[in-house]
Design a protein around this motif. Sequence first.
Motif, short mmCIF file in Angstrom:
data_model
loop_
_atom_site.label_atom_id
_atom_site.label_comp_id
_atom_site.label_asym_id
_atom_site.label_seq_id
_atom_site.Cartn_x
_atom_site.Cartn_y
_atom_site.Cartn_z
N ASN A 10 15.80 27.28 5.80
CA ASN A 10 16.07 26.03 6.52
C ASN A 10 14.92 25.03 6.41
OD1 ASN A 10 18.61 26.80 7.41
ND2 ASN A 10 17.80 27.74 9.29
N PRO A 12 13.35 23.47 3.83
CA PRO A 12 13.56 22.25 3.03
C PRO A 12 14.48 21.24 3.71
CG PRO A 12 13.73 24.20 1.65
CD PRO A 12 13.69 24.69 3.06
N TYR A 13 15.52 21.72 4.37
CA TYR A 13 16.44 20.81 5.05
C TYR A 13 15.77 20.15 6.25
CZ TYR A 13 19.81 23.39 2.24
OH TYR A 13 20.49 23.98 1.19
N ILE A 14 14.96 20.92 6.97
CA ILE A 14 14.25 20.36 8.11
C ILE A 14 13.26 19.29 7.66
CG2 ILE A 14 12.64 20.88 9.98
CD1 ILE A 14 13.94 23.64 10.19
N PHE A 16 13.47 17.51 4.95
CA PHE A 16 14.25 16.36 4.49
C PHE A 16 14.69 15.49 5.67
CE2 PHE A 16 18.26 14.27 3.55
CZ PHE A 16 18.01 13.67 2.32
N LEU A 17 15.17 16.11 6.75
CA LEU A 17 15.62 15.37 7.92
C LEU A 17 14.45 14.64 8.58
CD1 LEU A 17 18.12 17.90 9.54
CD2 LEU A 17 18.66 15.79 8.33
#
Length: 265
Positions: A10, A12-14, A16-17
């Motif tokens: 998670n 990379p997604y965090i 990015f956000l």
Amino acid sequence: MLKFSRKQLNIPYILFLIVFVVLPLFVILYYALTNGEGQFTLENFQEFFTNGKTMGTLFYSVMIALVTTVFCLLIAYPTAYILARGPFKRGSVLMILLVLPMWINFTLRITALKEILDVLEGNLAIHPFLNTIICMVYDFLPFMILPLYTTISKLDESLPEAAADLGASRWHIFWKVMIPLTMPGIISGVTMVFLPAMTNYVVLDMIYNSTYIMGSLIGSYFNTYDWHNGSMISIILLLFMFGITWFTGKFSDKQEVENRGGGIW
């Protein structure tokens, strides 16, 4: 072989956000709550609600989005119903053909439609506002059809048949059975059409006059390097959209509970 936990995947997604959503939002919020000297102020918001131009733009944007949404719903519901419940053996294929124009560039499609409307306008008395609505409906109609088609295709056919066996008329079946059961699709379609239609100034810029739409108003402030007023209107519009999304979500949950509890009868 390396093994990663779910928390590690998670990351990379965090990141990015945080970089592309949270930080830009904080920057916009900072400019919305400060003046040119960097001091905290609420004058930007007061100016918005006391300025006739900005309130008129908001009203016009809501009107454009509302009219577009109503026309999309009136056209999409029977279309989705026919595709899902009609005598077609390959309704899904027809559905793909219906949304296939979405793969073409947006401005190219609007330009082509504008040429057709210009020819018609030369022969008929078509108001520019009507041209705008036609283009907006053409652009957003697939976003209304898709959720309605998905919802209607999953309905239990025995429910309308049971209502008919109990003596309900077609009109009663439509309003008391079909509408409540398909309400999740209606709400999803309305949300997908109404919110983007409020800020989609490209159509108005190409067809009519984009200065009367919220997205263009925000752009005009940023183009003149007035980040404070531009950010303020962005925050107001964001809160407005959050309010609509929250309301539709609550209404959808309530409708789903009623349907499960037999409220449609």
